[in-house]
Design a protein around this motif. Structure first.
Motif, PDB file in Angstrom:
ATOM      1  N   MET A 147     -30.505   7.736   6.408  1.00 21.60           N
ATOM      2  CA  MET A 147     -30.488   9.273   5.933  1.00 21.60           C
ATOM      3  C   MET A 147     -31.424   9.148   4.813  1.00 21.60           C
ATOM      4  SD  MET A 147     -26.294   9.883   5.997  1.00 21.60           S
ATOM      5  CE  MET A 147     -25.939   8.013   5.602  1.00 21.60           C
ATOM      6  N   HIS A 148     -31.892  10.289   4.375  1.00 26.79           N
ATOM      7  CA  HIS A 148     -32.684  10.512   2.929  1.00 26.79           C
ATOM      8  C   HIS A 148     -32.128  11.816   2.464  1.00 26.79           C
ATOM      9  CE1 HIS A 148     -35.263  12.885   5.982  1.00 26.79           C
ATOM     10  NE2 HIS A 148     -35.392  13.413   4.981  1.00 26.79           N
ATOM     11  N   LEU A 149     -32.330  11.822   1.159  1.00 29.95           N
ATOM     12  CA  LEU A 149     -31.837  12.844   0.513  1.00 29.95           C
ATOM     13  C   LEU A 149     -33.155  13.501  -0.309  1.00 29.95           C
ATOM     14  CD1 LEU A 149     -29.415  10.631  -0.557  1.00 29.95           C
ATOM     15  CD2 LEU A 149     -28.448  12.909  -0.939  1.00 29.95           C
ATOM     16  N   THR A 150     -33.527  14.803  -0.532  1.00 33.98           N
ATOM     17  CA  THR A 150     -34.788  15.144  -0.979  1.00 33.98           C
ATOM     18  C   THR A 150     -34.456  16.691  -1.574  1.00 33.98           C
ATOM     19  OG1 THR A 150     -37.017  15.652  -0.276  1.00 33.98           O
ATOM     20  CG2 THR A 150     -35.427  16.193   1.321  1.00 33.98           C
ATOM     21  N   GLY A 151     -35.473  16.932  -2.578  1.00 36.71           N
ATOM     22  CA  GLY A 151     -35.428  18.249  -3.071  1.00 36.71           C
ATOM     23  C   GLY A 151     -35.762  18.144  -4.537  1.00 36.71           C
ATOM     24  N   THR A 152     -35.231  18.961  -5.316  1.00 36.74           N
ATOM     25  CA  THR A 152     -35.638  19.283  -6.883  1.00 36.74           C
ATOM     26  C   THR A 152     -34.323  18.900  -7.469  1.00 36.74           C
ATOM     27  OG1 THR A 152     -37.025  21.010  -6.340  1.00 36.74           O
ATOM     28  CG2 THR A 152     -36.165  20.934  -8.502  1.00 36.74           C
ATOM     29  N   VAL A 153     -34.419  17.888  -8.364  1.00 38.66           N
ATOM     30  CA  VAL A 153     -33.553  17.045  -9.154  1.00 38.66           C
ATOM     31  C   VAL A 153     -32.903  18.163 -10.256  1.00 38.66           C
ATOM     32  CG1 VAL A 153     -32.863  15.445 -10.761  1.00 38.66           C
ATOM     33  CG2 VAL A 153     -34.398  14.902  -8.806  1.00 38.66           C
ATOM     34  N   ASP A 154     -31.690  18.173 -10.268  1.00 41.34           N
ATOM     35  CA  ASP A 154     -30.974  18.861 -11.217  1.00 41.34           C
ATOM     36  C   ASP A 154     -30.725  18.003 -12.649  1.00 41.34           C
ATOM     37  OD1 ASP A 154     -29.237  20.240 -13.160  1.00 41.34           O
ATOM     38  OD2 ASP A 154     -27.515  20.558 -11.300  1.00 41.34           O
ATOM     39  N   ARG A 155     -31.710  18.528 -13.466  1.00 43.77           N
ATOM     40  CA  ARG A 155     -31.716  17.260 -14.735  1.00 43.77           C
ATOM     41  C   ARG A 155     -30.461  17.457 -15.548  1.00 43.77           C
ATOM     42  NH1 ARG A 155     -35.541  13.541 -14.793  1.00 43.77           N
ATOM     43  NH2 ARG A 155     -37.199  14.294 -13.453  1.00 43.77           N
ATOM     44  N   SER A 156     -29.706  18.475 -15.526  1.00 44.04           N
ATOM     45  CA  SER A 156     -28.463  18.517 -16.150  1.00 44.04           C
ATOM     46  C   SER A 156     -27.277  17.748 -15.744  1.00 44.04           C
ATOM     47  CB  SER A 156     -27.875  19.942 -16.118  1.00 44.04           C
ATOM     48  OG  SER A 156     -27.612  20.455 -15.007  1.00 44.04           O
ATOM     49  N   ALA A 157     -27.340  17.196 -14.442  1.00 45.99           N
ATOM     50  CA  ALA A 157     -26.403  16.366 -13.712  1.00 45.99           C
ATOM     51  C   ALA A 157     -26.754  14.748 -14.124  1.00 45.99           C
ATOM     52  CB  ALA A 157     -26.591  16.355 -12.460  1.00 45.99           C
ATOM     53  N   ILE A 158     -27.945  14.633 -14.631  1.00 48.50           N
ATOM     54  CA  ILE A 158     -28.329  13.093 -15.052  1.00 48.50           C
ATOM     55  C   ILE A 158     -27.415  12.599 -16.285  1.00 48.50           C
ATOM     56  CG2 ILE A 158     -29.968  11.316 -15.536  1.00 48.50           C
ATOM     57  CD1 ILE A 158     -32.047  13.325 -14.199  1.00 48.50           C
ATOM     58  N   PRO A 159     -26.588  11.419 -15.593  1.00 46.13           N
ATOM     59  CA  PRO A 159     -25.753  10.991 -16.847  1.00 46.13           C
ATOM     60  C   PRO A 159     -26.736  10.072 -17.939  1.00 46.13           C
ATOM     61  CG  PRO A 159     -25.595   9.359 -14.872  1.00 46.13           C
ATOM     62  CD  PRO A 159     -26.544  10.646 -14.472  1.00 46.13           C
ATOM     63  N   VAL A 160     -25.876   9.555 -18.979  1.00 50.03           N
ATOM     64  CA  VAL A 160     -26.578   8.781 -19.696  1.00 50.03           C
ATOM     65  C   VAL A 160     -26.764   7.263 -19.165  1.00 50.03           C
ATOM     66  CG1 VAL A 160     -26.682   7.483 -21.982  1.00 50.03           C
ATOM     67  CG2 VAL A 160     -26.096   9.935 -21.945  1.00 50.03           C
TER      68      VAL A 160
END
Length: 293
Positions: A147-160
């Protein structure tokens, strides 16, 4: 068709082999293209240079695994493979468009497989071509959908993200140790090549160790870790440093932690191709390289 010769690859064959493989993969991409996917393109110059560097490296470190097919018209097929710690890996395998299904590919694969005849394990990464899938299955490989995942990253979801640092050549022994724990084989001489091609990231703590290689576009090319928590941390670190549009490729069902990261980042999940394995289970936590596995 004139008589076909299967012979060991020579250094002077590498440039022709690159062009043949690029044309073959472009033809395959066009035939297997999804309606929503962008139009396939011929391998760009930067990837061409990386391909040439990798193939020359394999020819230097493991020449017995590199083969070509030619006839009166020139090069018509090629296969590169290598052995690391009793694990045989197929790096690249291609036959000129219009000449498939004539037995050329079968002979090339047999020559490459013979190089790994004493190995306990085997690995290869395949596209979605049903003819290739059939050939690998007949050669004894279990086919695990990728599988692969692709698209525009939701920056608000990125943890520390903590406890991830830049890697260097001094981490090679650690990387080989992680490789042996996760896939039963070190990458050995391939690490210096990957450190030249890609940016290494390392996480090493009392709770787990791991590393990742990230290319110039921000895409993870290889990731290995001793725990899922460490693998997740490394993948988030790569996503955080990457561009707005990203792809996480070569994910198997054994690595759902990577799917969870991609979905949390709001990337879309797709299936494409197979990880072929012989004598081993899908490595985890692990995101394999397409060619250096």
């Amino acid at each position: 068709m004139t008589e076909v010769t299967i012979r060991p690859m020579r250094p002077e064959d590498v440039a022709d082999a690159e062009r043949l493989s690029a044309e073959s993969f472009l033809d395959l991409d066009r035939r297997m293209q999804r309606r929503d996917a962008p139009d396939p393109e011929l391998r760009p110059p930067a990837r061409r240079e990386a391909w040439l560097l990798r193939t020359r490296h394999l020819l230097e470190t493991d020449p017995g695994g590199c083969w070509v097919a030619d006839d009166d018209s020139g090069l018509i097929g090629m296969a590169t493979s290598f052995v690391r710690d009793k694990t045989w890996c197929l790096a690249t395998y291609a036959v000129r468009p219009g000449l498939q299904s004539r037995g050329i590919g079968r002979q090339l694969l047999e020559a490459a497989l013979h190089h790994g005849r004493g190995c306990l394990r085997g690995m290869l990464s395949a596209g979605s071509d049903p003819r290739s899938a059939r050939r690998y299955r007949l050669a004894g490989f279990t086919l695990h959908p990728q599988m692969h995942l692709t698209g525009t990253v939701d920056r608000s979801a990125i943890p520390v993200v903590e406890r991830v640092r830049e890697g260097s050549a001094s981490d090679t022994d650690l990387m080989d140790s992680i490789d042996r724990q996760v896939r039963d084989a070190a990458h050995g001489p391939d690490h210096p090549l990957m450190q030249r091609l890609w940016r290494p990231l390392v996480s090493d703590s009392t709770t787990g160790s791991g590393y990742a290689y990230v290319d110039g576009s921000g895409a993870v090319q290889l990731l290995a870790a001793t725990t899922r928590a460490t693998a997740t941390r490394l993948l988030w670190a790569a996503v955080a440093d990457g561009p707005a549009e990203q792809t996480i490729a070569h994910v198997t069902a054994a690595n759902e932690w990577a799917i969870d990261v991609g979905m949390a980042a709001r990337l879309e999940l797709h299936s494409e191709g197979y990880l072929g394995l012989r004598g081993m289970s899908p490595p985890s936590p692990y995101v394999h390289s397409g060619a250096l596995l």
